[in-house]
Design a protein around this motif. Sequence first.
Motif, PDB file in Angstrom:
ATOM      1  N   THR A   1      -6.488   1.763  -9.119  1.00 12.74           N
ATOM      2  CA  THR A   1      -5.228   1.171  -8.649  1.00 12.74           C
ATOM      3  C   THR A   1      -4.813   0.023  -9.561  1.00 12.74           C
ATOM      4  OG1 THR A   1      -6.082   1.568  -6.430  1.00 12.74           O
ATOM      5  CG2 THR A   1      -4.062   0.242  -6.600  1.00 12.74           C
TER       6      THR A   1
ATOM      7  N   GLY B   1     -14.805   2.074  -6.845  1.00 12.58           N
ATOM      8  CA  GLY B   1     -13.745   2.023  -5.823  1.00 12.58           C
ATOM      9  C   GLY B   1     -13.738   0.690  -5.095  1.00 12.58           C
ATOM     10  N   ALA B   2     -12.727  -0.127  -5.397  1.00 11.33           N
ATOM     11  CA  ALA B   2     -12.609  -1.440  -4.719  1.00 11.33           C
ATOM     12  C   ALA B   2     -11.848  -1.243  -3.408  1.00 11.33           C
ATOM     13  CB  ALA B   2     -11.900  -2.435  -5.634  1.00 11.33           C
TER      14      ALA B   2
ATOM     15  N   LYS C   1     -12.746  -1.449   2.657  1.00 13.83           N
ATOM     16  CA  LYS C   1     -14.023  -1.359   3.359  1.00 13.83           C
ATOM     17  C   LYS C   1     -15.125  -2.116   2.625  1.00 13.83           C
ATOM     18  CE  LYS C   1     -13.947   3.263   3.395  1.00 13.83           C
ATOM     19  NZ  LYS C   1     -12.568   3.579   3.030  1.00 13.83           N
TER      20      LYS C   1
ATOM     21  N   PHE D   1       0.862  -1.177   0.000  1.00 14.24           N
ATOM     22  CA  PHE D   1       0.000   0.000   0.000  1.00 14.24           C
ATOM     23  C   PHE D   1       0.900   1.228   0.000  1.00 14.24           C
ATOM     24  CE2 PHE D   1      -2.189   3.443   2.128  1.00 14.24           C
ATOM     25  CZ  PHE D   1      -3.397   3.474   1.456  1.00 14.24           C
TER      26      PHE D   1
ATOM     27  N   TYR E   1     -12.961  -4.183   9.536  1.00 13.65           N
ATOM     28  CA  TYR E   1     -12.396  -5.315   8.795  1.00 13.65           C
ATOM     29  C   TYR E   1     -11.082  -5.711   9.453  1.00 13.65           C
ATOM     30  CZ  TYR E   1      -9.787  -1.700   6.166  1.00 13.65           C
ATOM     31  OH  TYR E   1      -8.997  -0.639   5.808  1.00 13.65           O
TER      32      TYR E   1
ATOM     33  N   HIS F   1     -14.018   9.358  -0.254  1.00 13.02           N
ATOM     34  CA  HIS F   1     -13.522  10.349  -1.224  1.00 13.02           C
ATOM     35  C   HIS F   1     -14.692  10.996  -1.968  1.00 13.02           C
ATOM     36  CE1 HIS F   1      -9.455   8.701  -0.716  1.00 13.02           C
ATOM     37  NE2 HIS F   1      -9.990   7.503  -0.838  1.00 13.02           N
TER      38      HIS F   1
ATOM     39  N   SER G   1     -15.106  -0.576 -10.590  1.00 12.71           N
ATOM     40  CA  SER G   1     -14.085   0.244 -11.236  1.00 12.71           C
ATOM     41  C   SER G   1     -13.088   0.721 -10.180  1.00 12.71           C
ATOM     42  CB  SER G   1     -14.802   1.434 -11.883  1.00 12.71           C
ATOM     43  OG  SER G   1     -13.927   2.511 -12.044  1.00 12.71           O
ATOM     44  N   ASP G   2     -11.787   0.624 -10.502  1.00 14.29           N
ATOM     45  CA  ASP G   2     -10.783   1.120  -9.551  1.00 14.29           C
ATOM     46  C   ASP G   2      -9.551   1.601 -10.306  1.00 14.29           C
ATOM     47  OD1 ASP G   2     -10.338   0.751  -6.270  1.00 14.29           O
ATOM     48  OD2 ASP G   2      -8.500   1.032  -7.448  1.00 14.29           O
TER      49      ASP G   2
HETATM   50  P1  TYD Z   1      -9.059   3.887   0.314  1.00 20.27           P
HETATM   51  O1  TYD Z   1      -9.525   5.299   0.410  1.00 20.27           O
HETATM   52  O2  TYD Z   1      -7.641   3.561   0.659  1.00 20.27           O
HETATM   53  O3  TYD Z   1     -10.044   3.023   1.207  1.00 20.27           O
HETATM   54  P2  TYD Z   1      -9.736   1.646   1.978  1.00 20.27           P
HETATM   55  O4  TYD Z   1      -8.826   2.018   3.112  1.00 20.27           O
HETATM   56  O5  TYD Z   1     -11.095   1.188   2.424  1.00 20.27           O
HETATM   57  O6  TYD Z   1      -9.122   0.693   0.987  1.00 20.27           O
HETATM   58  O7  TYD Z   1      -9.308   3.315  -1.139  1.00 20.27           O
HETATM   59  C1  TYD Z   1      -9.911   4.002  -2.169  1.00 20.27           C
HETATM   60  C2  TYD Z   1      -9.987   3.085  -3.370  1.00 20.27           C
HETATM   61  O8  TYD Z   1     -10.822   3.684  -4.354  1.00 20.27           O
HETATM   62  C3  TYD Z   1      -8.633   2.858  -4.026  1.00 20.27           C
HETATM   63  O9  TYD Z   1      -8.518   1.504  -4.431  1.00 20.27           O
HETATM   64  C4  TYD Z   1      -8.647   3.785  -5.231  1.00 20.27           C
HETATM   65  C5  TYD Z   1     -10.103   3.861  -5.556  1.00 20.27           C
HETATM   66  N1  TYD Z   1     -10.512   5.141  -6.150  1.00 20.27           N
HETATM   67  C6  TYD Z   1     -10.996   5.170  -7.457  1.00 20.27           C
HETATM   68  O10 TYD Z   1     -11.070   4.123  -8.115  1.00 20.27           O
HETATM   69  N2  TYD Z   1     -11.373   6.375  -7.998  1.00 20.27           N
HETATM   70  C7  TYD Z   1     -11.291   7.532  -7.285  1.00 20.27           C
HETATM   71  O11 TYD Z   1     -11.648   8.613  -7.811  1.00 20.27           O
HETATM   72  C8  TYD Z   1     -10.800   7.491  -5.938  1.00 20.27           C
HETATM   73  C9  TYD Z   1     -10.708   8.755  -5.122  1.00 20.27           C
HETATM   74  C10 TYD Z   1     -10.424   6.272  -5.417  1.00 20.27           C
END
Ligand code: TYD
Length: 409
Positions: A344, A318-319, A322, A73, A216, A380, A341-342
Motif C-alpha cells: 500500500t 503486510g502492515a 491487526k 481505506f 483493535y 490473505h 513489507s507492504d
Molecule cells: P487487510 O487485509 O486490510 O487487513 P487489516 O484489516 O488488518 O488492515 O490488510 C492487508 C495488508 O497487507 C495491506 O496493507 C496490504 C498488505 N498486503 C501486502 O503487502 N502483500 C500482499 O500480498 C497482500 C495480499 C497484502
Amino acid sequence: MDRESYACRTCDSSFEVFLSFGQMPLGNGFLSPHSPSDEYRFPLEVGLCEQCGMVQLAEQPDAERMFHEEYAFFSSTSRRMAAHFGEFAGQVRQRLLDPDPFVVELGSNDGIMLRHFADAGVRHLGIEPSANVAVAAREKGVQTICRFFNQQTAEDIIREHGRADAILAANVICHIADLRSVLAGIKELLSPEGLFIYEDPYLGDILTNTSYDQIYDEHVFYFSLASVSRFVAQYGLEVVDVASQNVHGGSMRYSIAHRSAHPVSDAVTTLRQQEDRQGLTQLASFHAFRDRVEQSRTRLRTALREVRATGARIVGYGATSKSTTVLNYCGIGPDDLEFISDTTPGKQGKLTPGSRIPVRPYDDFVSDYPEYALLFAWNHRDEIMANEDAFRNAGGRWIQYVPEVTVEL
Ligand code: TYD
C-alpha cells in the motif's frame, strides 16, 4: 477490589472485561518517521455481556480519531475482495423478488459492491460518511450520499426512494458503536419482505484460531449468531440465514428479515448448535481464550528471540491494522523486525503505530530476501503463499502465529 463494569451497547445490562491488552495506539495510526513518540493511546479491553451475549470493546476512541480524511481505506485495492463482492452482489440479486428492486448499502466505500447493481441498472443508493471514497464511488456511476446512517437518514431515503428490498453492509456494522440508532433506521427502511444482509469477522473463528489480532480500536463488536439474534429481536427482526465466508480471516454473513417474513434456514439451526457447543456466550470460553492469547504471546516472543539469536534477518509481511495489536501486545519492535513489507503506497515510508517499525515497499523485500518473513497479512495466506515461491526457493522461511505460533525449519 470491585472490577469496573461498562454499559452494554446492545442491551440495558452491563459487562466486565475478560481480556486487557493495556494501552494501545490506533490500529491504522501509521506514523510519519519524525513524529513524536507520545502518540495517542487508549486501553484496549474486551468484554462479554452475559445478559445478551455481545462481545465488545470496553472503550473506543472517538470516531474522528479513527476515521478521518487521511484514513482513506479504498476497498477496491484488493483483487480478492473485489471478486468476493462481485459474488456477494450476484447472490443478493438472485434473492431479489421485486421486478424493480431498490438496494441500499451502508458504508458503501468506493462502490466495490454497488457497482455490480449500478452496471445492471438496479436502483441503488450507497451511504458513505467518508467524502473521498464517496467521490470515487460516484465516478463509477454508483449513486452515493455522504452521511451517517440512522433513523433520520432512513426517513429521508424512504421519502425520496421508498423502502429498500435489500440493505447490505460488509465490514461496517462491527465498527459502529451506536448500533441501536442503525438498527432503528434499518427497521424503518426495510420493505416488508426485504433482507438486511451483512458480514463481519466472526467471533467463533476468532476463538477457534486464537486470532486476537482482530481486536483493535475500529472493531467495537465481535458478533456471533447468538448475540446478533438477541439484538435484532429487540426490533422485531430475526436472522433467517447465515453463511460463513473465507475472507478477513473468517467472517459470517447474516441475513435478517422482519419476524416471520421469511422461513429460517437449516444453516441457522446448525450454527446455533455449533455455537452452543463452542460456548460462545459463556464467560468460561473467554477465560480459556485469554489464556491461549497469553500463551501465543509467550511463544511468539520466544520464537523471535531464538531466530534472532542465530543472526538471521526477519521481515514482517503486510502492515495490517491487526498487526498493531500483535506488535504492541507482544512488545515486538525494530530490534526484532528489520522492516515490514507492504504494497500500500500510503503506508510505505511510515512507521507502525506504537512499535515504530519502518514500513517499506514490497520491492525491498524481493530485492534482498531475509531468512525469515513473519506473516501479518495471514487473512490473505493462500494468495500470498501462491505468490511467494521465489522467496521459498531462495531459502526463505515463514513465521506464523495464527492459528498457532509456527517457525519453518
Ligand atoms: P487487510 O487485509 O486490510 O487487513 P487489516 O484489516 O488488518 O488492515 O490488510 C492487508 C495488508 O497487507 C495491506 O496493507 C496490504 C498488505 N498486503 C501486502 O503487502 N502483500 C500482499 O500480498 C497482500 C495480499 C497484502
